[in-house]
Design an enzyme around this catalytic site. Structure first.
Site, short mmCIF file in Angstrom:
data_model
loop_
_atom_site.label_atom_id
_atom_site.label_comp_id
_atom_site.label_asym_id
_atom_site.label_seq_id
_atom_site.Cartn_x
_atom_site.Cartn_y
_atom_site.Cartn_z
CB THR A 138 -7.97 5.57 -4.17
OG1 THR A 138 -7.31 3.95 -3.73
CG2 THR A 138 -8.51 6.74 -3.80
CG ASP A 139 -8.73 0.36 -4.75
OD1 ASP A 139 -8.27 0.80 -3.88
OD2 ASP A 139 -7.85 -1.00 -5.50
CD GLU A 140 -8.07 3.08 0.47
OE1 GLU A 140 -8.34 3.33 1.42
OE2 GLU A 140 -6.64 2.68 0.47
CE1 TYR A 164 -5.10 9.00 0.05
CE2 TYR A 164 -6.81 6.83 -0.09
CZ TYR A 164 -5.80 7.48 -0.38
OH TYR A 164 -4.85 7.26 -1.96
CE LYS A 168 -6.33 10.33 -4.50
NZ LYS A 168 -5.23 11.54 -5.01
P1 NAD Z 1 2.94 10.03 -1.32
O1 NAD Z 1 2.38 10.27 0.18
O2 NAD Z 1 4.21 8.68 -1.16
O3 NAD Z 1 3.48 10.54 -2.04
C1 NAD Z 1 3.12 12.23 -1.93
C2 NAD Z 1 3.00 13.11 -2.12
O4 NAD Z 1 2.90 14.67 -2.28
C3 NAD Z 1 4.79 13.92 -1.37
O5 NAD Z 1 5.65 14.10 -1.95
C4 NAD Z 1 4.29 14.96 -0.46
O6 NAD Z 1 5.11 16.05 -0.66
C5 NAD Z 1 3.73 15.26 -1.61
N1 NAD Z 1 2.39 16.66 -1.26
C6 NAD Z 1 1.72 15.81 0.07
N2 NAD Z 1 1.23 17.43 -0.12
C7 NAD Z 1 1.35 18.37 -0.50
C8 NAD Z 1 1.44 19.89 -1.03
N3 NAD Z 1 -0.54 20.13 0.21
N4 NAD Z 1 1.08 20.47 -1.81
C9 NAD Z 1 2.75 19.96 -2.72
N5 NAD Z 1 2.67 18.36 -2.85
C10 NAD Z 1 2.51 17.78 -1.57
O7 NAD Z 1 1.96 8.93 -1.74
P2 NAD Z 1 1.71 7.85 -2.80
O8 NAD Z 1 1.90 7.13 -2.86
O9 NAD Z 1 3.01 7.60 -3.77
O10 NAD Z 1 0.42 8.35 -3.78
C11 NAD Z 1 0.89 9.45 -4.75
C12 NAD Z 1 -0.68 9.45 -5.61
O11 NAD Z 1 -1.72 8.43 -6.03
C13 NAD Z 1 -2.06 10.05 -3.86
O12 NAD Z 1 -2.83 10.67 -4.76
C14 NAD Z 1 -2.71 8.44 -3.50
O13 NAD Z 1 -3.67 9.02 -2.85
C15 NAD Z 1 -2.90 7.58 -5.46
N6 NAD Z 1 -3.01 6.46 -4.92
C16 NAD Z 1 -1.84 6.01 -4.37
C17 NAD Z 1 -2.15 4.43 -4.02
C18 NAD Z 1 -0.94 3.81 -3.35
O14 NAD Z 1 -0.76 1.91 -2.75
N7 NAD Z 1 -0.30 4.42 -2.61
C19 NAD Z 1 -2.76 3.67 -5.42
C20 NAD Z 1 -3.81 4.81 -5.84
C21 NAD Z 1 -3.77 6.27 -6.06
O1 DAU Z 2 -6.15 0.86 -3.24
C1 DAU Z 2 -5.25 1.88 -2.87
C2 DAU Z 2 -4.86 2.53 -1.58
O2 DAU Z 2 -3.65 1.36 -1.22
C3 DAU Z 2 -4.50 3.73 -1.55
O3 DAU Z 2 -5.46 4.72 -2.24
C4 DAU Z 2 -3.59 4.51 -0.51
O4 DAU Z 2 -2.73 5.90 -0.51
C5 DAU Z 2 -2.70 3.33 -0.30
O5 DAU Z 2 -2.21 3.89 1.17
C6 DAU Z 2 -3.36 2.29 0.03
O6 DAU Z 2 -4.00 1.84 1.22
P1 DAU Z 2 -4.39 0.92 1.96
O7 DAU Z 2 -5.21 0.75 3.23
O8 DAU Z 2 -4.84 -0.42 1.64
O9 DAU Z 2 -2.87 0.64 2.08
P2 DAU Z 2 -1.71 0.29 4.08
O10 DAU Z 2 -0.37 -0.56 3.04
O11 DAU Z 2 -2.45 1.46 4.73
O12 DAU Z 2 -2.57 -1.61 4.18
C7 DAU Z 2 -2.48 -2.42 3.79
C8 DAU Z 2 -3.28 -3.32 4.44
O13 DAU Z 2 -2.66 -3.58 5.40
C9 DAU Z 2 -4.85 -3.13 4.67
O14 DAU Z 2 -5.96 -4.16 4.59
C10 DAU Z 2 -4.52 -2.71 6.16
C11 DAU Z 2 -3.07 -3.52 6.60
N1 DAU Z 2 -2.68 -3.36 7.28
C12 DAU Z 2 -1.24 -2.31 7.42
C13 DAU Z 2 -0.19 -1.01 8.30
C14 DAU Z 2 -0.07 -0.44 7.69
C15 DAU Z 2 -1.47 -3.81 8.39
O15 DAU Z 2 -2.41 -5.15 8.82
N2 DAU Z 2 -0.74 -3.26 8.97
C16 DAU Z 2 0.12 -2.66 9.01
O16 DAU Z 2 1.01 -2.42 10.03
#
Ligand code: NAD
Ligand code: DAU
Length: 362
Positions: A138-140, A164, A168
């Site tokens: 992630t970019d975080e 988180y 990561k």
């Molecule tokens: P998600 O939370 O939707 O899915 C996570 C998956 O991992 C689920 O299917 C869960 O069952 C599985 N999992 C959790 N713990 C586990 C374990 N101990 N063993 C096996 N499986 C397990 O996550 P996502 O949003 O699809 O993100 C996927 C990956 O991409 C993560 O590594 C996250 O850090 C990264 N990522 C997410 C975003 C985003 O915007 N969602 C952006 C950049 C990177």
């Molecule tokens: O940047 C990549 C990341 O983006 C991933 O690594 C994470 O897995 C993914 O969850 C996401 O993180 P964020 O914290 O940016 O996403 P989230 O959807 O939780 O929140 C997006 C923005 O919206 C953040 O500034 C918080 C705000 N927010 C979120 C929720 C859930 C609100 O204002 N209200 C809300 O109820």
């Protein structure tokens, strides 16, 4: 599954990005996929229901922290690559329960890397040469930006701010160390915020779509001016396929959408789309549902990705602009009422109560 030359193993393939990746992989590449997933609250096999009768897809329900189960899956399926998505992924949950993030994201990634190293070490020379371990991150990990800062590049120092992001970052460092120390053929991607179908409705965009549809409050943290760089999930999946195919071993690649938007803009746009697609005279304008609530502790102000490296070196650029992607996403949720009903299990309701009922309205 025995096609050892072509099988890939993904972890976390029942989650949001993982399930989109598996579906697109079967559609475009077409070679077998083994999905090692624990099926936590975020893992939903229904996301992959389209592959129920497809012999190229197999689910192994297992924990990435379980070394024996990981070793057994690798030895049975003999993958040519591992794409590692599995993680605890929600920042707010990491504030409530950091330990779960250390366990899965740090211990789990270590366990997977170590079992991958053992498996890879025993391969013949040709298989060893072509094997890849792609770590999805992630970019975080780079922390937060002010409005005038340049976007995150691959050389931006790590400065994670949430449990988180810290977990990561630790997993990225382990992936890097396994390349440098053991020569395990590791690639890492650091991506910005994804949106699209199958995202669990704890995250901003699906939560807002579902609440807007039902006329519920739309909880915006703080002043709503935090900025994220949004990327349609299919574009993230194509970036991962590109890095898997052409990435240089040991390198990291930033992936982003060139779509910086503040949260209030995102929520207002969702309100207007839901008003247009599902007008409701009783609810009226959905913008009236916006409610400013207590901020997320340590809330990162701005993320932005400089994706020139993956564009210049590997030829990948995003194909979906934010306005089209968001419209498609809103339409998808509005057209998948039964998916929404099914994910709203008891566990989901407990989370919503825990995260929102105690937030003090501003
Ligand atoms: P998600 O939370 O939707 O899915 C996570 C998956 O991992 C689920 O299917 C869960 O069952 C599985 N999992 C959790 N713990 C586990 C374990 N101990 N063993 C096996 N499986 C397990 O996550 P996502 O949003 O699809 O993100 C996927 C990956 O991409 C993560 O590594 C996250 O850090 C990264 N990522 C997410 C975003 C985003 O915007 N969602 C952006 C950049 C990177
Ligand atoms: O940047 C990549 C990341 O983006 C991933 O690594 C994470 O897995 C993914 O969850 C996401 O993180 P964020 O914290 O940016 O996403 P989230 O959807 O939780 O929140 C997006 C923005 O919206 C953040 O500034 C918080 C705000 N927010 C979120 C929720 C859930 C609100 O204002 N209200 C809300 O109820």
């Amino acid at each position: 599954m025995t096609d050892s030359k072509n099988t890939i193993l993904v972890t976390g393939g029942a989650g949001f990005i993982g399930s989109n990746f598996v579906l697109r992989w079967i559609e475009t590449v077409g070679t077998p996929v083994v999905n090692l997933d624990l099926l936590t609250y975020a893992g939903n096999p229904e996301n992959l229901a389209a592959l129920d009768d497809d012999k190229r897809y197999q689910l192994v329900r297992a924990d990435i922290c379980d070394a024996e189960a990981v070793a057994a899956a690798l030895n049975e399926h003999r993958p040519r690559a591992i794409v590692h998505f599995a993680a605890e992924s929600h920042v707010d949950r990491s504030i409530v329960d950091p330990g779960a993030f250390i366990h899965t994201n740090v211990q789990g990634t270590y366990t997977l890397l170590e079992q991958a190293r053992r498996y890879w070490s025993a391969l013949d020379d040709a298989a060893k040469e072509s094997f890849r371990f792609l770590h999805v991150s992630t970019d975080e990990v780079y922390g937060t930006l002010s409005p005038e800062d340049p976007a995150f590049s691959e050389t931006t120092p790590y400065a994670p701010n949430s449990p988180y992001a810290a977990s990561k970052a630790a997993s990225d460092h382990l992936a890097r160390a396994y390349f440098h120390t053991f020569k395990l053929p590791v690639l890492t991607t650091n991506c910005s915020n994804n949106y699209g179908p199958f995202q669990f409705p704890e995250k901003l965009i699906p939560l807002m779509i579902m609440n807007a549809l039902e006329g519920k409050a739309l909880p915006v943290y703080g002043d709503g001016q935090n900025v994220r760089d949004w990327l349609f999930v299919d574009d993230h999946c194509s970036a991962i396929r590109t890095v898997l195919e052409k990435g240089k071993l040991g390198e990291t690649y930033n992936v982003g959408g060139n779509s910086e938007r503040n949260n209030l803009h995102v929520v207002n746009t969702i309100c207007d789309l839901v008003d247009e697609l599902r007008p409701d005279p009783v609810i009226g304008s959905r913008r009236k549902l916006i409610k400013y609530v207590a901020d997320r502790p340590g809330h990162d102000r701005r993320y932005a990705i400089d994706a020139r490296k993956i564009a210049n070196e590997l030829g990948w650029t995003p194909s979906v602009d934010f306005e089209h992607g968001l419209r498609n996403t809103v339409e998808w949720y509005l057209n998948h009422a039964s998916w929404i009903e099914n994910v709203r299990s008891g566990a989901y309701l407990t989370w919503i109560k825990q995260n929102y009922e105690e937030r003090i309205a501003q």
